[in-house]
Design a protein around this motif. Structure first.
Motif, mmCIF file in Angstrom:
data_model
loop_
_atom_site.group_PDB
_atom_site.id
_atom_site.type_symbol
_atom_site.label_atom_id
_atom_site.label_comp_id
_atom_site.label_asym_id
_atom_site.label_seq_id
_atom_site.Cartn_x
_atom_site.Cartn_y
_atom_site.Cartn_z
ATOM 1 N N LEU A 1 -7.761 -0.206 45.819
ATOM 2 C CA LEU A 1 -7.474 0.655 46.958
ATOM 3 C C LEU A 1 -6.029 1.123 46.951
ATOM 4 N N VAL B 1 -14.437 0.375 52.326
ATOM 5 C CA VAL B 1 -13.881 -0.987 52.314
ATOM 6 C C VAL B 1 -13.393 -1.373 53.708
ATOM 7 N N ILE C 1 -12.084 4.103 50.025
ATOM 8 C CA ILE C 1 -11.135 3.558 50.997
ATOM 9 C C ILE C 1 -11.821 3.325 52.342
ATOM 10 N N ILE D 1 -11.403 13.345 44.091
ATOM 11 C CA ILE D 1 -11.064 13.737 45.457
ATOM 12 C C ILE D 1 -12.167 13.329 46.425
ATOM 13 N N LEU E 1 -4.007 9.494 45.657
ATOM 14 C CA LEU E 1 -4.237 10.535 46.658
ATOM 15 C C LEU E 1 -2.917 11.128 47.128
ATOM 16 N N LEU F 1 -5.764 3.786 44.448
ATOM 17 C CA LEU F 1 -6.433 4.992 44.946
ATOM 18 C C LEU F 1 -5.536 5.730 45.945
ATOM 19 N N CYS F 2 -4.927 4.969 46.845
ATOM 20 C CA CYS F 2 -4.048 5.595 47.843
ATOM 21 C C CYS F 2 -2.860 6.272 47.175
ATOM 22 N N ALA G 1 -12.386 8.786 46.098
ATOM 23 C CA ALA G 1 -11.273 8.008 46.653
ATOM 24 C C ALA G 1 -11.398 7.782 48.165
ATOM 25 N N THR H 1 -10.577 14.950 52.982
ATOM 26 C CA THR H 1 -10.282 13.559 52.659
ATOM 27 C C THR H 1 -10.309 12.686 53.902
#
Lengths: 277, 134
Positions: B29, A238, A235, A228, B36, B32-33, A231, A7
């Protein structure tokens, strides 16, 4: 490699993808797909799914800044989206009917030629832009303030119908080959419609999000978007795109053009390689 | 950015578009965070295990990919489902942007562009349905 390491490292690489994408009007897939398949050994389906997510993320992140800076030509973007979305549907229908290898070769060749044309095109439009009554009537012409040269640049948009047709082709190819359409959109606006390079890239950034969203729904429901993977990509991209928009404003046109041509050549070689195998 | 030399200030329409994109991305976002973090909290082995990565990224990996599965996954507190929600929000952002443009052009009484953007939205929605037929 643990999921945590995966990740974090993927997010870090995605920052670069988003940065590049925001700078030159692409969606970052050019970095994401090879990274996932070659570096991480991820299945191609997931790689493409993640790539589509990265395109939407780059697009929305970058366009938010460019629209505010009045760099994006909103009206032209929305008009041309008619072409890309229709093309995307055509591409989806045709996929499975056409033999991809010939397409890759043709596409690769076209991109090589486009790279040369973009490289040779003079800095900005020297000389008179051809008159286009459609562009006049729809008020597509624009102006922006170029941070790099600290000057106001007014421009006219030309060859609207050709632009629409090219966007249709771009959308179709995107749908067929699963590649980003930014590489086709920017040259179409730069070469055919005579828009300044920064406007072309900013406008492309806005448009690619819509094109990608059209396919994203399908990929998602097919189970091709793995959380997985998608994501950290989203992130990272962006974050990169946000940085990229700030740097792009201060970058000179020539640099952007050269970077774009280099990417075009890279993708062209990839395509020809895939087609020839 | 500088407004020096600009002929007109930014319009409300352009500002709205920019904000929709920014809010859409930021909200996605955040979700998403959260997803996770949830995933890692519920599966501490993810911090170190190689085998877990294989399972998560294998072509036969199981994760929610329908609205129903996402909703029930979130209800059960699964990180993957929360991530899926964030992805859905991200995918929806450009579509919401197109919808907002229609409204913006209607307010400006720009009939040509109301038609153009409505067509784009129609085609977008059609592509979702066509996809499901496959």
């Amino acid at each position: 490699m643990s999921p945590l390491e995966f990740t974090l490292s993927l997010a870090a690489i995605s920052v670069a993808a988003g940065f590049l994408g925001a700078m030159i009007g692409l969606g970052g897939g050019i970095v994401i797909v090879p990274t996932l398949t070659l570096l991480y050994g991820i299945d191609i389906r997931y790689a493409i799914g993640a790539s589509i997510v990265s395109v939407i993320a780059t697009s929305s992140g970058a366009a938010a800044a460019y629209v505010r800076e009045r760099l994006t030509n909103l009206r032209t973007a929305m008009l041309l989206e008619l072409g890309t979305t229709t093309g995307a549907i055509t591409g989806a229908f045709l996929s499975g009917l056409l033999h991809p290898h010939m397409l890759y070769l043709v596409f690769g060749a076209v991109m090589a030629i486009t790279a040369i044309a973009m490289f040779k095109r003079e800095e900005e439009a020297h000389g008179v832009t051809p008159h286009d009554p459609i562009a006049d009537r729809l008020r597509l012409h624009g102006a922006f303030f170029d941070e790099a040269s600290q000057s106001d640049v007014a421009y006219k948009v030309a060859h609207t119908r050709v632009g629409l047709l090219l966007m249709y082709v771009a959308g179709t190819l995107s749908g067929l080959l699963g590649i980003g359409s930014g590489v086709l959109k920017v040259p179409a606006m730069d070469l055919a419609m005579r828009m300044p390079i920064k406007v072309s890239t900013a406008t492309s950034n806005l448009m690619i999000g819509v094109t990608a969203a059209a396919s994203a729904g399908v990929y998602f429901s097919r189970g091709d978007i793995d959380p997985i993977i998608a994501a950290p990509v989203a992130i990272g991209v962006v974050i990169g795109a946000t940085l990229g928009t700030r740097v792009m404003a201060r970058t000179h046109n020539r640099v952007l053009r050269i970077v774009f041509v280099a990417v075009l050549l890279f993708v062209s070689v990839q395509m020809i390689w895939k087609g020839a195998r | 950015m500088s407004t020096r030399g600009r002929e007109e200030p930014i319009t409300r329409f352009e500002l709205a578009i920019s904000n929709i994109l920014r809010i859409g991305v930021t909200a996605s976002l955040v979700v998403l965070c959260i997803g996770l973090v949830l995933m890692f909290i519920h599966h501490p082995s993810y911090l170190e295990s190689q085998a877990d990565l294989q399972k998560l990224t294998s072509p036969r990996a199981a994760f929610p990919h329908t609205i129903k599965a996402v909703v029930s996954g979130i209800a059960a507190g699964h990180g993957q489902a929360v991530i899926a929600l964030g992805l859905i929000m991200l995918i929806a952002t450009p579509i919401v942007r197109v919808g907002a443009s229609i409204v913006g052009f209607a307010v400006e009484r720009d009939r040509a562009f109301v038609v153009i953007t409505s067509l784009v939205l129609l085609i977008l929605l059609a592509s979702f349905f066509l996809g499901r037929v496959e």
